[in-house]
Design an enzyme around this catalytic site. Structure first.
Site, PDB file in Angstrom:
ATOM      1  N   ASN A 183       0.717  -1.301   0.138  1.00  0.00           N
ATOM      2  CA  ASN A 183      -0.489  -0.174  -0.176  1.00  0.00           C
ATOM      3  C   ASN A 183       0.970   1.225   0.423  1.00  0.00           C
ATOM      4  O   ASN A 183       1.720   1.614   1.013  1.00  0.00           O
ATOM      5  CB  ASN A 183      -1.064   0.061   1.330  1.00  0.00           C
ATOM      6  CG  ASN A 183      -2.143   1.352   1.043  1.00  0.00           C
ATOM      7  OD1 ASN A 183      -2.125   1.328   0.797  1.00  0.00           O
ATOM      8  ND2 ASN A 183      -1.732   1.398   2.318  1.00  0.00           N
ATOM      9  N   LYS A 228      -0.087   4.130   0.116  1.00  0.00           N
ATOM     10  CA  LYS A 228      -0.764   6.060   0.751  1.00  0.00           C
ATOM     11  C   LYS A 228      -0.285   7.193  -0.547  1.00  0.00           C
ATOM     12  O   LYS A 228      -0.010   6.421  -1.348  1.00  0.00           O
ATOM     13  CB  LYS A 228       0.153   5.759   1.475  1.00  0.00           C
ATOM     14  CG  LYS A 228      -0.213   4.454   2.512  1.00  0.00           C
ATOM     15  CD  LYS A 228       0.161   4.207   3.874  1.00  0.00           C
ATOM     16  CE  LYS A 228      -0.246   2.988   5.133  1.00  0.00           C
ATOM     17  NZ  LYS A 228      -0.310   3.251   5.943  1.00  0.00           N
ATOM     18  N   HIS A 288      -9.045   0.877   5.342  1.00  0.00           N
ATOM     19  CA  HIS A 288      -8.441   0.697   5.485  1.00  0.00           C
ATOM     20  C   HIS A 288      -8.199   1.913   7.154  1.00  0.00           C
ATOM     21  O   HIS A 288      -9.072   2.519   6.666  1.00  0.00           O
ATOM     22  CB  HIS A 288      -7.422   1.547   4.922  1.00  0.00           C
ATOM     23  CG  HIS A 288      -5.959   1.625   5.478  1.00  0.00           C
ATOM     24  ND1 HIS A 288      -5.572   2.968   6.325  1.00  0.00           N
ATOM     25  CD2 HIS A 288      -4.833   1.024   5.074  1.00  0.00           C
ATOM     26  CE1 HIS A 288      -4.233   2.419   6.672  1.00  0.00           C
ATOM     27  NE2 HIS A 288      -3.570   1.074   5.669  1.00  0.00           N
ATOM     28  N   GLU A 335      -7.135   4.306   8.269  1.00  0.00           N
ATOM     29  CA  GLU A 335      -6.630   6.173   7.667  1.00  0.00           C
ATOM     30  C   GLU A 335      -7.671   6.068   6.749  1.00  0.00           C
ATOM     31  O   GLU A 335      -8.479   7.947   7.084  1.00  0.00           O
ATOM     32  CB  GLU A 335      -5.558   6.468   7.092  1.00  0.00           C
ATOM     33  CG  GLU A 335      -4.169   5.655   8.024  1.00  0.00           C
ATOM     34  CD  GLU A 335      -3.011   5.758   7.014  1.00  0.00           C
ATOM     35  OE1 GLU A 335      -2.504   5.194   7.760  1.00  0.00           O
ATOM     36  OE2 GLU A 335      -3.074   5.857   5.836  1.00  0.00           O
ATOM     37  N   GLU A 345      -5.279  -4.899  10.714  1.00  0.00           N
ATOM     38  CA  GLU A 345      -4.252  -4.033  10.810  1.00  0.00           C
ATOM     39  C   GLU A 345      -4.016  -3.041  12.211  1.00  0.00           C
ATOM     40  O   GLU A 345      -5.682  -2.381  12.557  1.00  0.00           O
ATOM     41  CB  GLU A 345      -3.964  -3.353   9.464  1.00  0.00           C
ATOM     42  CG  GLU A 345      -5.322  -2.845   9.936  1.00  0.00           C
ATOM     43  CD  GLU A 345      -5.412  -1.762   8.661  1.00  0.00           C
ATOM     44  OE1 GLU A 345      -4.517  -1.130   7.718  1.00  0.00           O
ATOM     45  OE2 GLU A 345      -6.403  -0.858   8.930  1.00  0.00           O
ATOM     46  N   GLY A 394       2.517   2.249  11.014  1.00  0.00           N
ATOM     47  CA  GLY A 394       3.186   3.710  10.705  1.00  0.00           C
ATOM     48  C   GLY A 394       3.910   4.510  12.100  1.00  0.00           C
ATOM     49  O   GLY A 394       5.051   5.523  12.264  1.00  0.00           O
ATOM     50  N   SER A 434       3.197  -2.327  10.110  1.00  0.00           N
ATOM     51  CA  SER A 434       4.696  -2.623  10.515  1.00  0.00           C
ATOM     52  C   SER A 434       5.199  -3.410  10.146  1.00  0.00           C
ATOM     53  O   SER A 434       6.416  -3.892  10.486  1.00  0.00           O
ATOM     54  CB  SER A 434       4.765  -2.155  12.048  1.00  0.00           C
ATOM     55  OG  SER A 434       4.432  -0.312  11.484  1.00  0.00           O
TER      56      SER A 434
END
Length: 253
Positions: A9, A11, A96, A98, A168, A174, A214
């Site tokens: 991904n 991003k 996701h 985010e 996730e 991140g 991660s």
């Protein structure tokens, strides 16, 4: 059918020259190296057509990072399932963390998107996972259960087998933090057991569940060795061919 998958991904990263360079590096890598997993990438939407052109004769899957819950219409800035189908995209990431955090996406939104994706023959990568607060309060199993049921359990058995799930932990995206392989395995096994309770063990055993927190070259092999972890949804490490290729090679070890 359950598969080993390494999905990158990207991003909101890379200008057009950088994106092309990374794609060419990945293309050269896949031509020169056999792999024991499927390789997928989700570049920014602006580069999806470039990706389809570059990987036209290659088996790298091309995914969008999101898609609309609506079929078409006055939804400025959105990408529809039909648009993705029309360029030959493989599928889309859906839900996701985010998107949930910054755009208010809910499990009900995800459910609508997943249904549209499946109608167009696209593969949804459905993301779920708990926040640090939910983990510390011991609610992580309940949170993931609710996310899974709302987003997926209106699907038929044949439909859900076409979905890839990415667990996730939000606290490990991140941040440099990573759930231990044991923590990740616990949730992956939990998700698979929920599906087995609803649809039966045979269906649950066909679904690929990826870890999305991660993953790095130095921990990929140990994470992927767990029985219910079928690969990774890779963030930062997908932006460097050296790191991404080493994670792919974790399945060859």
């Amino acid at each position: 059918m359950r598969k080993n998958i390494v999905a990158g991904n990207w991003k909101m990263n890379k200008n057009v020259i950088e994106a092309q360079q990374l794609m060419l590096q990945l293309l050269n890598y896949t031509k020169e190296n056999a792999s024991n997993c499927e390789i997928w990438i989700a570049p920014p939407a602006l580069y999806l057509l470039m990706a389809k052109d570059l990987f036209a004769l290659n088996e790298v899957g091309i995914f969008s990072q999101d898609m609309s819950e609506y079929e078409s219409g006055a939804y400025t800035g959105e990408i529809s399932a039909e648009m993705l189908e029309s360029i030959g995209a493989t599928g889309s990431i859906i839900g996701h963390s985010e998107r949930r955090q910054y755009h208010g996406e809910t499990d009900s939104h995800c459910n609508a998107k997943i249904k549209l994706a499946l109608e167009k023959g696209l593969t949804p990568i459905y993301c779920n996972g708990e926040t640090l607060e939910q983990r510390k309060s011991g609610k992580h199993l309940e949170v993931v259960k609710n996310q899974t049921e709302v987003a997926l359990f209106t699907l038929s058995a044949e439909e859900i087998k076409k979905v890839v799930i990415a667990y996730e932990p939000v606290w490990a995206i991140g941040t440099g933090e990573t759930a231990s392989p044991e923590q990740a395995q616990e949730i992956h096994a939990h998700i698979r057991s929920l599906i087995a309770e609803k649809y039966g063990k045979e269906v649950a055993d066909e679904i690929s569940i990826l870890y999305g927190g991660s993953v790095k070259p130095d921990n990929a092999k140990e994470i992927f060795s767990k029985p219910d972890i079928d690969g990774g949804l890779i963030g930062g490490a997908a932006l460097k061919i050296g790191d991404f290729s080493k994670i792919i090679e974790a399945f060859n070890a």
